[in-house]
Design an enzyme around this catalytic site. Structure first.
Site, PDB file in Angstrom:
ATOM      1  N   TYR A 239     -46.745 -31.774   9.760  1.00  0.00           N
ATOM      2  CA  TYR A 239     -46.720 -31.087   8.473  1.00  0.00           C
ATOM      3  C   TYR A 239     -45.989 -29.747   8.558  1.00  0.00           C
ATOM      4  O   TYR A 239     -44.797 -29.665   8.283  1.00  0.00           O
ATOM      5  CB  TYR A 239     -48.147 -30.931   7.883  1.00  0.00           C
ATOM      6  CG  TYR A 239     -48.046 -30.735   6.388  1.00  0.00           C
ATOM      7  CD1 TYR A 239     -48.159 -31.804   5.509  1.00  0.00           C
ATOM      8  CD2 TYR A 239     -47.750 -29.483   5.849  1.00  0.00           C
ATOM      9  CE1 TYR A 239     -47.986 -31.632   4.137  1.00  0.00           C
ATOM     10  CE2 TYR A 239     -47.578 -29.304   4.485  1.00  0.00           C
ATOM     11  CZ  TYR A 239     -47.702 -30.390   3.639  1.00  0.00           C
ATOM     12  OH  TYR A 239     -47.513 -30.207   2.291  1.00  0.00           O
ATOM     13  N   LYS A 248     -41.408 -26.801   2.420  1.00  0.00           N
ATOM     14  CA  LYS A 248     -42.399 -25.868   1.852  1.00  0.00           C
ATOM     15  C   LYS A 248     -41.998 -24.414   2.127  1.00  0.00           C
ATOM     16  O   LYS A 248     -42.342 -23.524   1.350  1.00  0.00           O
ATOM     17  CB  LYS A 248     -43.792 -26.174   2.401  1.00  0.00           C
ATOM     18  CG  LYS A 248     -44.357 -27.516   1.920  1.00  0.00           C
ATOM     19  CD  LYS A 248     -44.570 -27.546   0.413  1.00  0.00           C
ATOM     20  CE  LYS A 248     -45.337 -28.785  -0.043  1.00  0.00           C
ATOM     21  NZ  LYS A 248     -45.493 -28.844  -1.498  1.00  0.00           N
TER      22      LYS A 248
HETATM   23  P1  NAD Z   1     -49.792 -36.655  -6.439  1.00  0.00           P
HETATM   24  O1  NAD Z   1     -49.067 -37.775  -5.804  1.00  0.00           O
HETATM   25  O2  NAD Z   1     -51.221 -36.862  -6.812  1.00  0.00           O
HETATM   26  O3  NAD Z   1     -49.038 -36.195  -7.801  1.00  0.00           O
HETATM   27  C1  NAD Z   1     -47.667 -36.152  -7.915  1.00  0.00           C
HETATM   28  C2  NAD Z   1     -47.269 -35.909  -9.364  1.00  0.00           C
HETATM   29  O4  NAD Z   1     -45.830 -35.798  -9.395  1.00  0.00           O
HETATM   30  C3  NAD Z   1     -47.628 -37.030 -10.329  1.00  0.00           C
HETATM   31  O5  NAD Z   1     -47.982 -36.478 -11.587  1.00  0.00           O
HETATM   32  C4  NAD Z   1     -46.307 -37.803 -10.493  1.00  0.00           C
HETATM   33  O6  NAD Z   1     -46.174 -38.509 -11.729  1.00  0.00           O
HETATM   34  C5  NAD Z   1     -45.343 -36.645 -10.418  1.00  0.00           C
HETATM   35  N1  NAD Z   1     -43.968 -37.061 -10.084  1.00  0.00           N
HETATM   36  C6  NAD Z   1     -43.494 -37.604  -8.932  1.00  0.00           C
HETATM   37  N2  NAD Z   1     -42.160 -37.800  -9.025  1.00  0.00           N
HETATM   38  C7  NAD Z   1     -41.792 -37.359 -10.253  1.00  0.00           C
HETATM   39  C8  NAD Z   1     -40.564 -37.265 -10.943  1.00  0.00           C
HETATM   40  N3  NAD Z   1     -39.416 -37.662 -10.403  1.00  0.00           N
HETATM   41  N4  NAD Z   1     -40.577 -36.765 -12.207  1.00  0.00           N
HETATM   42  C9  NAD Z   1     -41.723 -36.357 -12.807  1.00  0.00           C
HETATM   43  N5  NAD Z   1     -42.913 -36.396 -12.188  1.00  0.00           N
HETATM   44  C10 NAD Z   1     -42.948 -36.893 -10.927  1.00  0.00           C
HETATM   45  O7  NAD Z   1     -49.577 -35.386  -5.488  1.00  0.00           O
HETATM   46  P2  NAD Z   1     -50.500 -34.163  -5.032  1.00  0.00           P
HETATM   47  O8  NAD Z   1     -51.070 -34.482  -3.701  1.00  0.00           O
HETATM   48  O9  NAD Z   1     -51.372 -33.709  -6.137  1.00  0.00           O
HETATM   49  O10 NAD Z   1     -49.354 -33.067  -4.754  1.00  0.00           O
HETATM   50  C11 NAD Z   1     -48.999 -32.082  -5.692  1.00  0.00           C
HETATM   51  C12 NAD Z   1     -48.615 -30.815  -4.944  1.00  0.00           C
HETATM   52  O11 NAD Z   1     -49.770 -30.327  -4.228  1.00  0.00           O
HETATM   53  C13 NAD Z   1     -47.512 -31.025  -3.895  1.00  0.00           C
HETATM   54  O12 NAD Z   1     -46.690 -29.893  -3.871  1.00  0.00           O
HETATM   55  C14 NAD Z   1     -48.315 -31.112  -2.586  1.00  0.00           C
HETATM   56  O13 NAD Z   1     -47.547 -30.745  -1.458  1.00  0.00           O
HETATM   57  C15 NAD Z   1     -49.390 -30.080  -2.868  1.00  0.00           C
HETATM   58  N6  NAD Z   1     -50.584 -30.175  -1.998  1.00  0.00           N
HETATM   59  C16 NAD Z   1     -51.250 -31.350  -1.827  1.00  0.00           C
HETATM   60  C17 NAD Z   1     -52.341 -31.400  -0.962  1.00  0.00           C
HETATM   61  C18 NAD Z   1     -53.114 -32.681  -0.745  1.00  0.00           C
HETATM   62  O14 NAD Z   1     -53.945 -32.730   0.171  1.00  0.00           O
HETATM   63  N7  NAD Z   1     -52.893 -33.688  -1.556  1.00  0.00           N
HETATM   64  C19 NAD Z   1     -52.783 -30.244  -0.290  1.00  0.00           C
HETATM   65  C20 NAD Z   1     -52.100 -29.041  -0.522  1.00  0.00           C
HETATM   66  C21 NAD Z   1     -50.993 -29.013  -1.375  1.00  0.00           C
END
Ligand code: NAD
Length: 398
Positions: A239, A248
């Site tokens: 990561y 990131k």
């Molecule tokens: P997720 O997969 O649940 O959600 C992704 C979202 O992006 C969805 O709404 C999807 O429809 C949208 N999306 C994807 N491609 C798209 C496109 N081309 N156009 C429009 N919408 C699009 O993801 P998540 O885990 O909630 O991640 C969201 C953010 O949070 C990311 O930046 C991730 O790095 C960060 N994050 C996640 C975690 C974790 O543990 N899941 C931890 C810390 C930070």
């Protein structure tokens, strides 16, 4: 209007359909969790755009804004609508449920379902803001995407989850077989690193903000926010120090740039929030993360510290984004919602379990069952109170 009994269908560990009522029940659960703990008299952003609003952190952010602050929300996401007897994707049903519930509570909610990386979707969104909202006071960028078609470069980039410099061998659990084994991931090439930055770095976020500024759609004092993850050392080769980590870092540099621009133009600001590891469609695809999260959940639940997306976004809303508050940050200027995950006592126990985890003892020492339940819940399956034997309407509109 096909009513049908929807049974969970999977390919490998990934679920390829979704249950509309199960998704709606999950959205309802999040709304209840948000409304129940809303401090009285707290106000916050009123016109909010969430890019990536249909699942995971973006959906939780949207719910926090709507039911925490009574905000009008505009969501952008890329989800598959229903077609014939094929169900829609989970994010589509989540958003349909969000809209229904918002209408019931007299909250404005509109969405644009399309590729957020495209100029067309940016323009459509800008037109909707101008027509219905006037100016935004909060823009949250919560995309997690495997690829990006860059309209200005005329090409498509793919992101990869790989270490940099050398191959990495580490423990992981295969979610379909439940076998714990070492996996080796080969290092990324320079083009792979660059493409991951192009997909998951800050360029597209910057383009959104530039467009909104150019079109005069940001209010005085407007804030923008994106999300990142840091995690413990054991995940760093994949990561923080891997391809996604470079992306990131680019996102963090973009936040500093946008912060300068917004401060000088509107007295606004840009932030990155470091969120904790939770179960989402995006995180389940990262090698080692399901094993780490299964152990983490076990330890955090035992200590009464467990949080999912909604609890995290509730903290973000009430402690950092409410009216009159300035987000508190670490010495890098980042909001830290991963404080409980990274607490020394939590990590010491997780790392002890990590060293001992095997296929044989995994169910006993981890919360793999909780991970799988959360994962199935993401698609609306195994949700308490939903009768999966009953036919359900799958052809829903947003
Ligand atoms: P997720 O997969 O649940 O959600 C992704 C979202 O992006 C969805 O709404 C999807 O429809 C949208 N999306 C994807 N491609 C798209 C496109 N081309 N156009 C429009 N919408 C699009 O993801 P998540 O885990 O909630 O991640 C969201 C953010 O949070 C990311 O930046 C991730 O790095 C960060 N994050 C996640 C975690 C974790 O543990 N899941 C931890 C810390 C930070």
């Amino acid at each position: 209007m096909p009513e049908q009994i929807v049974k969970q269908r999977s390919r490998g560990f990934i679920c390829i359909n979704a249950h509309p009522e199960g998704c709606a029940a999950m959205v309802e659960r999040h709304i209840q969790a948000m409304s129940a703990k809303r401090p009285s008299g707290l106000s916050g952003p009123q016109n909010v755009l969430v890019v990536g609003a249909s699942t995971g952190y973006g959906l939780a952010t949207r719910i926090a804004a709507a039911w925490g602050f009574g905000a009008k929300t505009l969501g952008v996401f890329f989800e598959r609508p229903p077609e014939g007897n094929k169900t829609a994707s989970a994010g589509y049903y989540n958003s349909a449920a969000f809209h229904r519930r918002a209408r019931r509570d007299g909250l404005y909610a509109a969405s644009v379902n399309g590729d957020a990386f495209s100029d067309d979707v940016k323009r459509q969104t800008a037109a909707l803001i101008r027509k219905d909202l006037g100016k935004l006071d909060l823009v949250v960028y919560s995309l997690a995407a495997p690829r990006r078609a860059n309209p200005r470069a005329g090409r498509t980039y793919q992101s990869v989850l790989k270490p940099i410099g050398q191959s990495y061998t580490g423990k992981t659990v295969d979610l379909s077989t439940r076998i714990v084994a070492d996996v080796t991931v080969e290092p990324a090439s320079q083009p792979e690193i660059d493409e991951t930055v192009a997909v998951m770095g800050g360029e597209d976020w910057q383009w959104w903000i530039e467009l909104l500024l150019d079109e005069n759609l940001l209010a005085a004092g407007a804030r923008t926010l994106a999300y990142t993850y840091v995690g413990p050392q054991v995940t760093w080769p994949i990561y923080r120090d891997g391809t996604i980590g470079v992306a990131k870092k680019h996102l963090a540099a973009t936040a500093r740039h946008l912060d300068g621009v917004l401060r000088s133009r509107l007295g606004g600001s840009a932030w990155v929030s470091v969120n904790k590891a939770v179960v989402t469609q995006a995180s389940a695809a990262i090698p080692m993360i399901p094993l780490y999260v299964s152990l983490l959940f076990r330890v955090m639940r035992k200590k009464g510290l467990h949080e999912g997306c909604m609890e995290q976004m509730r903290r973000l809303a009430f402690e950092h984004l409410a009216a009159g508050r300035t987000p508190t940050t670490d010495n890098q200027g980042m909001i830290r919602l991963d404080d409980l995950e990274l607490r020394d006592d939590v990590q010491a126990e997780v790392m002890d379990l990590w060293g001992r985890a095997t296929t044989e003892n995994l169910e006993e020492i981890s919360d793999l069952a909780g991970f799988r339940l959360d994962f199935n819940n993401l698609f609306g399956f195994e949700v308490d109170g939903v009768d999966y034997q009953q036919p359900t309407e799958t052809d829903l509109t947003l």
